[in-house]
Write a protein that holds these residues in place. Structure first.
Motif, PDB file in Angstrom:
ATOM      1  N   CYS A 262       0.841  -1.191   0.000  1.00  9.29           N
ATOM      2  CA  CYS A 262       0.000   0.000   0.000  1.00  9.29           C
ATOM      3  C   CYS A 262       0.878   1.243   0.000  1.00  9.29           C
ATOM      4  O   CYS A 262       2.028   1.207   0.442  1.00  9.29           O
ATOM      5  CB  CYS A 262      -0.959   0.022   1.189  1.00  9.29           C
ATOM      6  SG  CYS A 262      -0.200  -0.102   2.820  1.00  9.29           S
ATOM      7  N   SER A 269      -8.099   3.605   3.739  1.00 10.07           N
ATOM      8  CA  SER A 269      -7.304   2.483   3.234  1.00 10.07           C
ATOM      9  C   SER A 269      -7.466   1.233   4.098  1.00 10.07           C
ATOM     10  O   SER A 269      -7.612   0.118   3.591  1.00 10.07           O
ATOM     11  CB  SER A 269      -5.822   2.867   3.149  1.00 10.07           C
ATOM     12  OG  SER A 269      -5.607   3.839   2.148  1.00 10.07           O
ATOM     13  N   ALA A 273      -9.889  -0.659   0.945  1.00  9.67           N
ATOM     14  CA  ALA A 273      -8.969  -1.313   0.006  1.00  9.67           C
ATOM     15  C   ALA A 273      -8.146  -2.418   0.656  1.00  9.67           C
ATOM     16  O   ALA A 273      -8.029  -3.527   0.109  1.00  9.67           O
ATOM     17  CB  ALA A 273      -8.043  -0.271  -0.618  1.00  9.67           C
ATOM     18  N   ASN A 274      -7.551  -2.154   1.820  1.00 13.24           N
ATOM     19  CA  ASN A 274      -6.692  -3.174   2.438  1.00 13.24           C
ATOM     20  C   ASN A 274      -7.480  -4.405   2.889  1.00 13.24           C
ATOM     21  O   ASN A 274      -7.036  -5.538   2.659  1.00 13.24           O
ATOM     22  CB  ASN A 274      -5.895  -2.566   3.587  1.00 13.24           C
ATOM     23  CG  ASN A 274      -4.844  -1.580   3.102  1.00 13.24           C
ATOM     24  OD1 ASN A 274      -4.592  -1.476   1.902  1.00 13.24           O
ATOM     25  ND2 ASN A 274      -4.232  -0.851   4.018  1.00 13.24           N
ATOM     26  N   LYS A 363      -4.197  -6.143   4.762  1.00 13.52           N
ATOM     27  CA  LYS A 363      -3.946  -6.801   3.468  1.00 13.52           C
ATOM     28  C   LYS A 363      -3.587  -8.270   3.634  1.00 13.52           C
ATOM     29  O   LYS A 363      -3.615  -9.023   2.662  1.00 13.52           O
ATOM     30  CB  LYS A 363      -2.817  -6.092   2.718  1.00 13.52           C
ATOM     31  CG  LYS A 363      -3.094  -4.644   2.367  1.00 13.52           C
ATOM     32  CD  LYS A 363      -2.077  -4.073   1.384  1.00 13.52           C
ATOM     33  CE  LYS A 363      -0.665  -4.081   1.915  1.00 13.52           C
ATOM     34  NZ  LYS A 363      -0.470  -3.201   3.083  1.00 13.52           N
ATOM     35  N   THR A 411      -2.618  -0.864  -3.051  1.00 19.36           N
ATOM     36  CA  THR A 411      -3.747  -0.063  -2.593  1.00 19.36           C
ATOM     37  C   THR A 411      -3.300   1.366  -2.305  1.00 19.36           C
ATOM     38  O   THR A 411      -2.185   1.603  -1.853  1.00 19.36           O
ATOM     39  CB  THR A 411      -4.372  -0.664  -1.324  1.00 19.36           C
ATOM     40  OG1 THR A 411      -3.417  -0.624  -0.250  1.00 19.36           O
ATOM     41  CG2 THR A 411      -4.808  -2.101  -1.555  1.00 19.36           C
ATOM     42  N   SER A 429      -8.906   3.369  -2.428  1.00 20.18           N
ATOM     43  CA  SER A 429      -9.657   3.201  -1.186  1.00 20.18           C
ATOM     44  C   SER A 429     -10.949   4.002  -1.193  1.00 20.18           C
ATOM     45  O   SER A 429     -11.816   3.780  -0.351  1.00 20.18           O
ATOM     46  CB  SER A 429      -8.803   3.622   0.007  1.00 20.18           C
ATOM     47  OG  SER A 429      -8.557   5.023  -0.042  1.00 20.18           O
TER      48      SER A 429
END
Length: 493
Positions: A262, A269, A273-274, A363, A411, A429
């Motif tokens: 990332c 985030s 996304a993570n 992640k 990300t 994100s």
């Protein structure tokens, strides 16, 4: 779209999913909260009064201490929270059961190499041994574009300033990384371009390269020929014919290795996304595939969660060493271990390194840690691996590729255009970034706080990765970008 999110039931903060105006009344877990000041998207506000020196809790874990009394509804950021982290720590192995169930097979169309490795691209790579020949490598790259076509996806020169005037481990790591590059299966043909008088010259590198396919890898030492560009083109002509003989074939997803990184993170985030990438990692690992998590300095403050997921006590010990070696690296250079997050992170709502790290390790999903890798070390065990590399985006992404990743998932909450040696999937994100930089972003995880679940997005991301592995170009590839960076660690002579 949701207004806010309280990530864990034990949290004493919530995160704004949109800009919240001063004076707004919000309901959190059935309780009204009057916001006393404007809260930017991705930033935190207090759900109750927090005393000076009291822990601020997000993700169910402490992300720092209050510098001063904080009132319910007040904005929480760098002005009133500080890190709780110290230097080297003692750790205890407290294994947490985390087994994944096997799931049905999935497939992609890739390139099977003679050594059994699998590539997701069939490219011609020009790898300089030393920075002195970088301009020649770039000139050759331009001339060799004529070979692109058929099953040859691209021609790329990977220039760098190293290969000479290095000492000790710094020089060793450069040589190992060059060897990793030469062996990477995304290249159907590799021209190794040397000068002749450098420390890491071609004869020296041969010991690091070991066995190789002589049809796939060719060598040229520029000082040995009258016209190095003409000689290089003759070799590339042969390499192009060889690489062009490879065709895509059906390959099980268990042979995929995907790196996870990332950068330019924001307050969403670790929420969108993570976690989506973490759920993707679990899907791939459940199918026998491999993921690699890196950026060690951005594990500080959340490392015990990874340590407790180590499958064995030996892996736990290796993870402790992974963390403490990086802290020693900072101390050796008289740098503050916790000089993080970055200005961009702070603008996006991340206040402390613990805040950043707890978001970063999302992640990794929920898989057990199966392997721990040193910098330049190729992955050997399927499943989730941890890799020693810094947080720098390009250095870390390169390290992931050189440990065997055929694809990197990246990300970001703020966006970045860079590429790496392998297809680098940019995952936003937030939806605003996906709309604003559609020429950079490949996949929008911001939908997780709008109209999609983490599970649905992870399944969609998994299918997208299979498509990329089968030849779909990511945005950086469409732009013609191929980047890499070597981790400089020592003295320059």
């Amino acid at each position: 779209m949701q207004d806010l999110i309280k990530i864990h039931e034990d949290d004493n903060v919530a995160v704004a999913l949109r800009q919240i105006a001063a004076g707004e009344t919000l309901t959190v877990a059935g309780e009204p909260v009057v916001v006393s000041e404007e809260i930017p998207q991705g930033h935190k506000f207090a759900l109750r009064a927090i005393g000076e020196g009291e822990a601020v809790v997000k993700y169910g874990f402490r992300i720092g201490y209050a510098k001063e009394p904080i009132q319910k509804g007040q904005w929480i950021h760098v002005h009133n929270i500080k890190t709780a982290l110290g230097d080297l720590l003692d750790y205890t192995y407290r294994p947490t059961p985390c087994q994944l169930k096997e799931t049905e097979h999935a497939y992609f169309d890739g390139f099977r190499r003679k050594d059994g490795k699998v590539g997701v691209r069939n490219e011609l790579w020009i790898v300089p041994t030393v920075g002195c020949v970088d301009s020649i490598a770039k000139a050759i790259e331009q001339k060799a574009q004529r070979y692109v076509g058929g099953t040859i996806d691209a021609v790329a020169a990977f220039t760098h300033p190293y290969g000479c005037s290095q000492m000790g481990d710094d020089q060793e790591n450069t040589r190992k990384l060059l060897a990793d590059m030469i062996h990477h299966p995304n290249a159907g043909g590799v021209l190794v371009l040397g000068l002749g008088c450098e420390n890491s010259n071609i004869p020296v590198l041969m010991d690091y390269i070991g066995d190789y396919d002589k049809e796939r890898v060719r060598f040229l030492q520029c000082q040995d020929v009258e016209d190095e560009q003409a000689a290089a083109m003759e070799l590339l002509d042969e390499l192009a014919r060889y690489a062009g003989s490879f065709k895509r074939e059906k390959i099980d997803a268990s042979e995929l290795i995907v790196g996870m990184k990332c950068g330019g993170s924001d307050g969403l985030s670790g929420i969108t996304a993570n976690p989506v990438v973490g759920a993707f990692s679990d899907i791939l690992c459940s199918k026998g595939g491999t993921t690699i998590l890196t950026e060690v300095p951005e594990m500080f403050g959340a490392e015990t969660l990874l340590m407790d997921r180590c499958e064995t006590e030996e892996l736990f010990g290796q993870t402790v060493k992974l963390i403490n070696d990086f802290k020693d690296y900072f101390k050796k250079h008289d740098q503050t271990i916790y000089e993080n997050p970055s200005p961009g992170n702070k603008k996006g709502g991340i206040s402390t390194l613990e805040d950043k790290s707890l978001g970063c390790i999302q992640k990794s999903g929920s898989s057990p840690v199966k392997g721990v890798l040193s910098y330049t070390e190729p992955v050997k065990v399927k499943g989730l691996n941890l890799l020693s590399a810094p947080g720098n985006d390009l250095v870390a992404s390169t390290a992931l590729a050189m440990s065997g990743a055929q694809i990197v998932l990246f990300t970001t909450g703020r966006g970045t255009p860079f590429a790496s040696p392998v297809p680098t999937v940019k995952i936003s994100s937030n939806s605003a970034l996906a709309r604003h930089k559609s020429n950079w972003i490949d996949f929008n995880a911001g939908r997780m706080v709008e109209d999609a679940t983490k599970e649905d997005l992870a399944e969609a991301l998994f299918q997208y990765v299979l498509d990329v592995a089968s030849g779909k170009l990511v945005k950086a590839e469409e732009a013609g970008f191929h980047d890499w960076a070597i981790f400089k660690q020592g003295v320059t002579l």
